[in-house]
Every structure is written in C-alpha cells, then in structure tokens.
Design a protein around this motif. Sequence first.
Motif, PDB file in Angstrom:
ATOM      1  N   LEU A  35      43.091 -14.493 115.828  1.00  0.00           N
ATOM      2  CA  LEU A  35      44.327 -14.154 116.543  1.00  0.00           C
ATOM      3  C   LEU A  35      45.314 -13.437 115.634  1.00  0.00           C
ATOM      4  CD1 LEU A  35      44.822 -17.459 118.584  1.00  0.00           C
ATOM      5  CD2 LEU A  35      44.136 -15.221 119.480  1.00  0.00           C
ATOM      6  N   VAL A  36      45.391 -13.910 114.372  1.00  0.00           N
ATOM      7  CA  VAL A  36      46.272 -13.242 113.399  1.00  0.00           C
ATOM      8  C   VAL A  36      45.811 -11.808 113.173  1.00  0.00           C
ATOM      9  CG1 VAL A  36      46.991 -13.206 110.986  1.00  0.00           C
ATOM     10  CG2 VAL A  36      46.987 -15.369 112.251  1.00  0.00           C
ATOM     11  N   ALA A  37      44.480 -11.638 112.954  1.00  0.00           N
ATOM     12  CA  ALA A  37      43.954 -10.292 112.715  1.00  0.00           C
ATOM     13  C   ALA A  37      44.181  -9.391 113.921  1.00  0.00           C
ATOM     14  CB  ALA A  37      42.461 -10.372 112.387  1.00  0.00           C
ATOM     15  N   ARG A  38      43.992  -9.959 115.127  1.00  0.00           N
ATOM     16  CA  ARG A  38      44.188  -9.172 116.345  1.00  0.00           C
ATOM     17  C   ARG A  38      45.623  -8.686 116.467  1.00  0.00           C
ATOM     18  NH1 ARG A  38      44.760 -12.370 121.795  1.00  0.00           N
ATOM     19  NH2 ARG A  38      46.697 -12.780 120.632  1.00  0.00           N
ATOM     20  N   ASP A  39      46.617  -9.582 116.231  1.00  0.00           N
ATOM     21  CA  ASP A  39      48.023  -9.202 116.362  1.00  0.00           C
ATOM     22  C   ASP A  39      48.425  -8.189 115.297  1.00  0.00           C
ATOM     23  OD1 ASP A  39      48.046 -10.935 118.439  1.00  0.00           O
ATOM     24  OD2 ASP A  39      49.524 -12.338 117.587  1.00  0.00           O
ATOM     25  N   LEU A  40      47.940  -8.363 114.064  1.00  0.00           N
ATOM     26  CA  LEU A  40      48.300  -7.441 112.984  1.00  0.00           C
ATOM     27  C   LEU A  40      47.738  -6.045 113.252  1.00  0.00           C
ATOM     28  CD1 LEU A  40      47.810  -9.702 109.812  1.00  0.00           C
ATOM     29  CD2 LEU A  40      49.971  -8.852 110.749  1.00  0.00           C
ATOM     30  N   ILE A  41      46.488  -6.006 113.708  1.00  0.00           N
ATOM     31  CA  ILE A  41      45.881  -4.696 113.982  1.00  0.00           C
ATOM     32  C   ILE A  41      46.580  -4.025 115.166  1.00  0.00           C
ATOM     33  CG2 ILE A  41      43.757  -3.578 114.772  1.00  0.00           C
ATOM     34  CD1 ILE A  41      42.215  -5.703 113.187  1.00  0.00           C
ATOM     35  N   ALA A  42      46.997  -4.849 116.137  1.00  0.00           N
ATOM     36  CA  ALA A  42      47.637  -4.286 117.337  1.00  0.00           C
ATOM     37  C   ALA A  42      48.977  -3.634 117.028  1.00  0.00           C
ATOM     38  CB  ALA A  42      47.815  -5.389 118.381  1.00  0.00           C
ATOM     39  N   VAL A  43      49.730  -4.138 116.045  1.00  0.00           N
ATOM     40  CA  VAL A  43      51.067  -3.602 115.751  1.00  0.00           C
ATOM     41  C   VAL A  43      51.079  -2.743 114.494  1.00  0.00           C
ATOM     42  CG1 VAL A  43      52.177  -5.555 116.884  1.00  0.00           C
ATOM     43  CG2 VAL A  43      51.727  -5.657 114.410  1.00  0.00           C
ATOM     44  N   LEU A  85      27.791   0.734 116.381  1.00  0.00           N
ATOM     45  CA  LEU A  85      28.595   0.568 117.586  1.00  0.00           C
ATOM     46  C   LEU A  85      29.973   1.211 117.476  1.00  0.00           C
ATOM     47  CD1 LEU A  85      27.837  -3.181 118.456  1.00  0.00           C
ATOM     48  CD2 LEU A  85      26.894  -1.140 119.566  1.00  0.00           C
ATOM     49  N   ALA A  86      30.506   1.307 116.276  1.00  0.00           N
ATOM     50  CA  ALA A  86      31.894   1.755 116.084  1.00  0.00           C
ATOM     51  C   ALA A  86      32.197   3.121 116.705  1.00  0.00           C
ATOM     52  CB  ALA A  86      32.236   1.760 114.596  1.00  0.00           C
ATOM     53  N   PRO A  87      31.345   4.155 116.547  1.00  0.00           N
ATOM     54  CA  PRO A  87      31.703   5.486 117.095  1.00  0.00           C
ATOM     55  C   PRO A  87      31.904   5.501 118.609  1.00  0.00           C
ATOM     56  CG  PRO A  87      29.913   5.665 115.499  1.00  0.00           C
ATOM     57  CD  PRO A  87      30.101   4.214 115.762  1.00  0.00           C
ATOM     58  N   GLY A  88      31.252   4.619 119.331  1.00  0.00           N
ATOM     59  CA  GLY A  88      31.351   4.640 120.788  1.00  0.00           C
ATOM     60  C   GLY A  88      32.401   3.703 121.342  1.00  0.00           C
ATOM     61  N   GLU A  89      33.186   3.068 120.506  1.00  0.00           N
ATOM     62  CA  GLU A  89      34.182   2.121 120.967  1.00  0.00           C
ATOM     63  C   GLU A  89      35.464   2.820 121.407  1.00  0.00           C
ATOM     64  OE1 GLU A  89      34.021  -1.233 121.464  1.00  0.00           O
ATOM     65  OE2 GLU A  89      31.868  -0.935 121.108  1.00  0.00           O
ATOM     66  N   GLY A  90      35.912   2.510 122.634  1.00  0.00           N
ATOM     67  CA  GLY A  90      37.147   3.107 123.121  1.00  0.00           C
ATOM     68  C   GLY A  90      38.372   2.446 122.505  1.00  0.00           C
ATOM     69  N   ASP A  91      38.372   1.115 122.467  1.00  0.00           N
ATOM     70  CA  ASP A  91      39.479   0.363 121.852  1.00  0.00           C
ATOM     71  C   ASP A  91      39.039  -0.041 120.448  1.00  0.00           C
ATOM     72  OD1 ASP A  91      41.579  -1.211 121.151  1.00  0.00           O
ATOM     73  OD2 ASP A  91      41.544  -2.502 122.935  1.00  0.00           O
ATOM     74  N   PHE A  92      39.210   0.917 119.506  1.00  0.00           N
ATOM     75  CA  PHE A  92      38.690   0.700 118.142  1.00  0.00           C
ATOM     76  C   PHE A  92      39.418  -0.458 117.452  1.00  0.00           C
ATOM     77  CE2 PHE A  92      38.410   1.661 113.584  1.00  0.00           C
ATOM     78  CZ  PHE A  92      37.021   1.708 113.458  1.00  0.00           C
ATOM     79  N   ALA A  93      40.718  -0.625 117.717  1.00  0.00           N
ATOM     80  CA  ALA A  93      41.478  -1.698 117.067  1.00  0.00           C
ATOM     81  C   ALA A  93      40.937  -3.071 117.482  1.00  0.00           C
ATOM     82  CB  ALA A  93      42.956  -1.589 117.421  1.00  0.00           C
ATOM     83  N   HIS A  94      40.635  -3.184 118.788  1.00  0.00           N
ATOM     84  CA  HIS A  94      40.087  -4.454 119.260  1.00  0.00           C
ATOM     85  C   HIS A  94      38.712  -4.705 118.650  1.00  0.00           C
ATOM     86  CE1 HIS A  94      39.632  -7.822 122.026  1.00  0.00           C
ATOM     87  NE2 HIS A  94      38.421  -7.369 122.341  1.00  0.00           N
ATOM     88  N   PHE A  95      37.914  -3.628 118.510  1.00  0.00           N
ATOM     89  CA  PHE A  95      36.582  -3.769 117.912  1.00  0.00           C
ATOM     90  C   PHE A  95      36.683  -4.216 116.455  1.00  0.00           C
ATOM     91  CE2 PHE A  95      32.985  -1.958 115.552  1.00  0.00           C
ATOM     92  CZ  PHE A  95      31.930  -2.555 116.222  1.00  0.00           C
TER      93      PHE A  95
END
Length: 610
Positions: A48-56, A277-287
């Motif tokens: 959750l911490v990593a998700r929030d940091l990457i999101a902002v 998988l990374a090149p085809g990801e639309g939401d790269f931050a979430h990936f």
Amino acid sequence: MTKEQKEKSGIAVLLDFAGERKWLTYLGCVLSAAAQLLGFGPYVCIWLVARDLIAVAPDWTAATGIATYGWWAVGFAAASIVLYYVALCCTHMAAFHCASNMRKQVSSHLMKLPLGYFDNHATGELRRIVDGCAASTETLLAHSLPDVAGSVTMVLGMLVLLFVFDWRLGLACLASVVVSLLALMKVMVGEGVEFIKQYIDASTNMSKAGTEYVRGIPVVKVFQQTVHSFKAFHDAINEYSERARDYTDKICRGPQVVNLSALNGVVVFLLPVALLLAPGEGDFAHFVANFAFYAIFSAVVPTAMNKLMFSTEAFQKADDAQKRVRSVLEAKPLPVSEAPEHPSGNDVRFDDVTFTYEGAEKPAVEHVSFEAPAGSTLALVGPSGGGKSTCAALIPRFWDADSGSVMVGGVDVRQMDPHELMDQVAFVFQTNQLFHQTLADNVRAARPDATDDEVLAALSAAQCDDIVAKLPQGANTMLGAGGAYLSGGEVQRVALARAILKDAPIVVLDEATAFADPENEALIQRAFTRLAAGRTVIMIAHRLSTVVGADKIVVLDQGRVAESGKHEELLAAGGLYARMWADYEKAASWRIEGEKAAATPAVAMEGGEA
C-alpha cells in the motif's frame, strides 16, 4: 495397546499421551496459523505504501496515508509475535505432559514385563526409547506441529496473495515453489523415507554399542586395546557414518541444491516475466507497485517452504519414535492370575518343565523334573550351557515355562501374586549391582522399612564387618562415583547381606562365588551358612567343592537332568558328575613348578641350542 490405538496415525497416538491437555495442542496449532496470517499484514501494508508513493510521484508529500500504513504494519507484526508466543506456550504445556506420560507409561509397562525381557534388550536401547523417544516427541508437539500448522497456513495464504494483485507475476513466483516441491519429494518419500529409518536404526545401534563399550573400558585399557578392537562399537560407528554419508550424498545433495536454488532465486522466475509483461501494461505505475509487492513478498517463499521441509523431517523422526515406544508397550506383560493362590510351604518343585528362549532353535531346558523340600539345599551343576541358570531364573519368573510347572509351596508360580512370589524368593546373582547410595541404603534396598540395627545385623551375618570398619563413615559411606569402591568379592558379600535382610524363605544362589578370591570365598561360605539356615536353597556352582554338603545335587546336561543324588551317591554311580569331580580334583591339584620351568630355558640359552 488396544487394536483401536494400533489403527491410529502416529500423531494421533502421540496426542493420546497428552491426555486431558490434548486440546492445548489443537489450540496452539490454530493460534500459530492465525499468527502466520497476521504475518502477511506488513507485506500488504508495504504494498500500500509503494502504491501510494508511485501514484503521487514525484510529489511524495501528497502520500498522506504512509504513517497509518506503517503503524498498521507494526500492529500486525506485534500481534503475530504475541499470538505465536501464546501458541507455543499451549503446545509446550501439552508436549511436556505428553512426554511425561509417555515416560511414565513406558516405565510402568517395563515394570510389568518379565525380568528376562531385560536380558534380551540392551540398556542403551531401552534408555533411548524411554528418554530419547520422549524427547523427540516433545520437540514434535511443542515446535514442529504448530510450525506445520503455521507453514501450511502460510503456504495457503501465500497462494492466495500471489493471485490477488497480478496472477501472472503470481504464477512466476509459484513456479519456484513447484520446482522446490518436486525436489523435496525425492527426499521425503520413497527411498528417502527408508534412508531415514536406516539412519535412525544406526543411531540406536551406536548408542547401544556405546553403552556396552563404556562398561568394557577397564578391559580395553588393561589389554592396551583401542576402539577398533571393540568390534561391535567400531562397526556401529562405521554403520552410522555410512548411513549419514549415504543419506547426504545419495538422497539429499542433488535435490537440496535444486530446492535451495529455486527458493532463494525466486527473482530468476519473477524478473523475466515482469520484463516481458511491462511493455504491454497500460497502467505502468500500478504494474510497478505490483512488481514491488512480489519482489518483497518473495522473501516469504523460502521461509514457508523451509519450515514445511524441516517439519516433515520431524514427523518422520516422531513416527519412528512412537513405533519404538509402541514396540515396548506391545511387549506382553507378566500374566497375573485373577484369583492368585497362596503357597502352603517353602518347597520348590519342577514338574516336566520345558522352556525355549525367544529366537532359539532348541529348548534351554527340556522335560526337567526335580524337587527341593522345604529347608533343604539343592545344587544345580553341570557343563556350561546345561540349563542351570535358566532353571534358577524360572523360579522367580524371569520367564514362564513353555510347558510343565514350576511350583513353590505346592502352587504353580504363574498362579501366585508376583509380589508374594518376590517376597518368597531372594536371588543372589553371579554379578550384582550396587547403587550410588550409602552401603546401608544398598542393603536396605531388599527391605526399605528395615531399621539401622537390622541393616547392621544383616551386614554382620554376611561377614561384612571388615567392610564396614574400613569405610570412612561406616555403613553410611557413599559407594560409587565420588565415594568408596568395593572389590568383586566384597560386592558379593553385600548382595548376601541384602538377601539376609530380605529374610525370604527361598534363596537362589547363581554362581555367587564366581569372582571371589580365596579369602572372600571363605567369608562368603560362612555367609552362606547363615543365609541357608532354615531356608530352602537352590545353589548353582561350578566349584564342586561348594556343593559337596548339599542335600541333593541335580546334574544338568544339554537342558536335561542327567542324574541326581547326594555327592557320595553320584561319585559311586560313575556318571557325568563323577567325571566332573575327577576333572575338578585334577585342576585343584595343578601347580606351576616355577624353578624348573625357569631353569630349563636358561640352560638351553647358555648352550646355544634352539
């Protein structure tokens, strides 16, 4: 052990020993499983911490929930530790109760077995069963069982979490688990199980041989030998070393290399999949946040699998332990008559008795019949292996006769209460054991309620006055390690003091003068006279001079009665006893002519003759 118990699994049998505290084991396993589930909390909080940091990113200050996630992570970790601690407290209480009950039940059952059972089972083997098996069971129930519950829960929870965020990355992590399991199956099933059994058997044999070797150290040192000369111990060490080496080289090494490489190299499976998988990801931050979770969570994979692996090994050892305990509990106890009969006298009679030792091809005694009237002395003599000691051991029920009857006071010993039989018979062995206690307590073992005066009177009657006089604290001197030591002849006299104190109407003497020097033998003979007064005596002796005055002599040869009668009658008969007596007299008159024997080689040397 009942049929129902035999059909139970090893763990179920062990839990039965825990009795009323069995439920603590189940509670401990549930708490351990809950602790492992709570242990996943910090990893989720980190995600959750990593998700929030990457999101902002790159405005890190906008991630306002980080502190909250951190405290939640600390709370999950603390709760997991507390629950696991409580779980271990529960399982330890049950395990200690189980080990204690196991020791008590095995020890209690051993007390009910015929005394001959202990001749066929080495002290080291029984010690390992009573103490070692209980200890391994304690380890299983206190640590391994809750760890297995936690490990299984951890693996199941891990499988769920692996597919919660990104099933593709989860499959990559799972691939390492599959490879690890395939490697472990090579060790834990099939040939690996058989190797574990052989390894434990070798360990038991080495313990048994080691006990015998320690007891034989005086002989080894006197003859300047090494451990290699003590073949049984040497072979046991080699066998254990070979089994350990084979288990390591042939079973464990290859699979363990694959197992550890797969578990500790999860990134080898994870990283290539992430790059694909990374090149085809639309939401790269979430990936990226998901990848961060799996990269961190991959540390749980080897922990879970290692716990499972070591727990399985503990199960194998515990299963072997309960089988060994079961082998003792399944040994048939000494049968006890529901309506015991009471002897009406002190006579001893053998009526067509036949007995064969377990595993032997022919009987040790066969169709043996003789009678010792109350107050008489009967001597059993004959060549070695003739069955003398076997006959003596059948009287106090070291074993039970296969056929025929051994009777005391007109009652078959199998129909008597064992305690009453033991009160009727005093047995002086060829070799006697003194305990690490005072001299008085060693004698008082025959009758614990005896007073000090009665103990001293028994010692005096057994011609032990000189022993008491030379000891620093007299009869209160400690014997054995840290105390005084007695010679073989002195030990025999103390054993006779025990028999005198017991005051049993029937006395069995098995080669009681075997290790006595002439001075001690004379004292022992005097003690015999005191002990035999008014009692029925069954005496076994190789020194025929000690049985000349017996009321009756029974000559045993190859398990049968060859002849019987008084000394003069047997000599006149010219049979086996007469030949034995002639050999005895010849041996007794044998002398070394030292001067002549020494001079002859000296002359030969001076003359230069070969």
